[in-house]
Design a protein around this motif. Sequence first.
Motif, PDB file in Angstrom:
ATOM      1  N   UNK A 127       0.822  -1.206   0.000  1.00 26.45           N
ATOM      2  CA  UNK A 127       0.000   0.000   0.000  1.00 26.45           C
ATOM      3  C   UNK A 127       0.860   1.263   0.000  1.00 26.45           C
ATOM      4  N   UNK A 128       1.951   1.273   0.761  1.00 29.01           N
ATOM      5  CA  UNK A 128       2.823   2.452   0.799  1.00 29.01           C
ATOM      6  C   UNK A 128       3.522   2.663  -0.544  1.00 29.01           C
ATOM      7  N   UNK A 129       3.994   1.593  -1.146  1.00 26.37           N
ATOM      8  CA  UNK A 129       4.630   1.709  -2.463  1.00 26.37           C
ATOM      9  C   UNK A 129       3.609   2.176  -3.489  1.00 26.37           C
ATOM     10  N   UNK A 130       2.413   1.617  -3.445  1.00 27.21           N
ATOM     11  CA  UNK A 130       1.355   2.039  -4.365  1.00 27.21           C
ATOM     12  C   UNK A 130       1.059   3.531  -4.189  1.00 27.21           C
ATOM     13  N   UNK A 131       0.919   3.974  -2.941  1.00 24.12           N
ATOM     14  CA  UNK A 131       0.642   5.394  -2.667  1.00 24.12           C
ATOM     15  C   UNK A 131       1.772   6.276  -3.185  1.00 24.12           C
ATOM     16  N   UNK A 132       3.005   5.841  -3.005  1.00 22.72           N
ATOM     17  CA  UNK A 132       4.156   6.607  -3.501  1.00 22.72           C
ATOM     18  C   UNK A 132       4.122   6.698  -5.031  1.00 22.72           C
ATOM     19  N   UNK A 133       3.911   5.567  -5.689  1.00 19.36           N
ATOM     20  CA  UNK A 133       3.879   5.548  -7.156  1.00 19.36           C
ATOM     21  C   UNK A 133       2.769   6.448  -7.701  1.00 19.36           C
ATOM     22  N   UNK A 134       1.609   6.394  -7.083  1.00 19.02           N
ATOM     23  CA  UNK A 134       0.480   7.202  -7.543  1.00 19.02           C
ATOM     24  C   UNK A 134       0.689   8.689  -7.245  1.00 19.02           C
ATOM     25  N   UNK A 135       1.343   8.988  -6.138  1.00 16.90           N
ATOM     26  CA  UNK A 135       1.669  10.383  -5.820  1.00 16.90           C
ATOM     27  C   UNK A 135       2.595  10.945  -6.888  1.00 16.90           C
ATOM     28  N   UNK A 136       3.570  10.159  -7.298  1.00 16.63           N
ATOM     29  CA  UNK A 136       4.497  10.599  -8.353  1.00 16.63           C
ATOM     30  C   UNK A 136       3.790  10.796  -9.688  1.00 16.63           C
ATOM     31  N   UNK A 137       2.666  10.125  -9.883  1.00 14.34           N
ATOM     32  CA  UNK A 137       1.884  10.283 -11.116  1.00 14.34           C
ATOM     33  C   UNK A 137       0.915  11.464 -11.019  1.00 14.34           C
ATOM     34  N   UNK A 138       0.919  12.162  -9.865  1.00 11.78           N
ATOM     35  CA  UNK A 138       0.077  13.333  -9.702  1.00 11.78           C
ATOM     36  C   UNK A 138      -1.304  13.067  -9.118  1.00 11.78           C
ATOM     37  N   UNK A 139      -1.536  11.870  -8.615  1.00 12.68           N
ATOM     38  CA  UNK A 139      -2.837  11.554  -8.021  1.00 12.68           C
ATOM     39  C   UNK A 139      -2.982  12.221  -6.661  1.00 12.68           C
ATOM     40  N   UNK A 140      -4.196  12.586  -6.314  1.00  9.92           N
ATOM     41  CA  UNK A 140      -4.477  13.202  -5.019  1.00  9.92           C
ATOM     42  C   UNK A 140      -4.629  12.117  -3.963  1.00  9.92           C
ATOM     43  N   UNK A 141      -4.499  12.466  -2.675  1.00 10.88           N
ATOM     44  CA  UNK A 141      -4.734  11.470  -1.627  1.00 10.88           C
ATOM     45  C   UNK A 141      -6.116  10.815  -1.729  1.00 10.88           C
ATOM     46  N   UNK A 142      -7.137  11.583  -2.095  1.00  9.81           N
ATOM     47  CA  UNK A 142      -8.482  11.011  -2.229  1.00  9.81           C
ATOM     48  C   UNK A 142      -8.545  10.008  -3.385  1.00  9.81           C
ATOM     49  N   UNK A 143      -7.884  10.299  -4.494  1.00 10.98           N
ATOM     50  CA  UNK A 143      -7.862   9.363  -5.626  1.00 10.98           C
ATOM     51  C   UNK A 143      -7.097   8.094  -5.253  1.00 10.98           C
ATOM     52  N   UNK A 144      -6.003   8.260  -4.548  1.00  9.41           N
ATOM     53  CA  UNK A 144      -5.203   7.108  -4.110  1.00  9.41           C
ATOM     54  C   UNK A 144      -6.013   6.258  -3.141  1.00  9.41           C
ATOM     55  N   UNK A 145      -6.704   6.923  -2.201  1.00 10.10           N
ATOM     56  CA  UNK A 145      -7.530   6.198  -1.231  1.00 10.10           C
ATOM     57  C   UNK A 145      -8.612   5.373  -1.945  1.00 10.10           C
ATOM     58  N   UNK A 146      -9.272   5.955  -2.929  1.00  9.74           N
ATOM     59  CA  UNK A 146     -10.307   5.229  -3.674  1.00  9.74           C
ATOM     60  C   UNK A 146      -9.715   4.001  -4.357  1.00  9.74           C
ATOM     61  N   UNK A 147      -8.520   4.136  -4.910  1.00 11.80           N
ATOM     62  CA  UNK A 147      -7.868   3.002  -5.576  1.00 11.80           C
ATOM     63  C   UNK A 147      -7.431   1.945  -4.570  1.00 11.80           C
ATOM     64  N   UNK A 148      -6.962   2.357  -3.401  1.00 10.98           N
ATOM     65  CA  UNK A 148      -6.580   1.396  -2.359  1.00 10.98           C
ATOM     66  C   UNK A 148      -7.817   0.645  -1.883  1.00 10.98           C
ATOM     67  N   UNK A 149      -8.906   1.363  -1.658  1.00  8.90           N
ATOM     68  CA  UNK A 149     -10.151   0.717  -1.245  1.00  8.90           C
ATOM     69  C   UNK A 149     -10.613  -0.278  -2.314  1.00  8.90           C
ATOM     70  N   UNK A 150     -10.391   0.067  -3.562  1.00  9.04           N
ATOM     71  CA  UNK A 150     -10.757  -0.819  -4.681  1.00  9.04           C
ATOM     72  C   UNK A 150      -9.849  -2.048  -4.750  1.00  9.04           C
ATOM     73  N   UNK A 151      -8.673  -1.984  -4.120  1.00  9.01           N
ATOM     74  CA  UNK A 151      -7.761  -3.130  -4.102  1.00  9.01           C
ATOM     75  C   UNK A 151      -6.603  -3.044  -5.067  1.00  9.01           C
TER      76      UNK A 151
END
Length: 168
Positions: A127-151
């Motif tokens: 989850x931390x690596x995923x959040x880091x990768x998505x942050x680098x792609x410009x995703x917001x915390x809310x977008x990342x959270x939705x994707x984490x919840x989605x799995x």
Amino acid sequence: MRGKFLTGAVGLSLTLASAGLAQLHPVRPPDAGTASAQMQMDMSGPPDQGITSYHAYALTPPIPATLDPKQFPDALSRNVYTLAAKIKPVLFQQPCYCYCDRHVGHKSLLDCYASLHGSECDICQKEAIYAYQQTRKGKTPAQIRAAIIHGNWQSVDLRPYLTDSAAR
């Protein structure tokens, strides 16, 4: 007679509804008195149900420290703790699907990296690596959270992070 029965039935219904609502515990932001403050619900329950705890509001100082990556003997933990330190405000707003909120008392994914837990749990690491990768792609915390919840975090491959040069 019918009136007493109806009154009793309404009373019982209200009691049962109140008992259900009592299971939800709001976690208020530090400045809960402001009009813009959001509230997040702690929906603790069995580990196979529901969304885990997270903060739906932005992190404000003081920012909790993550553990020093140098203290870990393995490259994977060093790499993930290095990445976690770079995105603490993002991790603060993410749930953790190892359900550490229910068995350790964590309130977000950031708590996993303010403790040793992140070094012991592959779910937290992915989850931390995923959040880091998505942050680098410009995703917001809310977008990342939705994707984490989605799995979406489940597709993260930890193998590239097993060497010391992997933290980017």
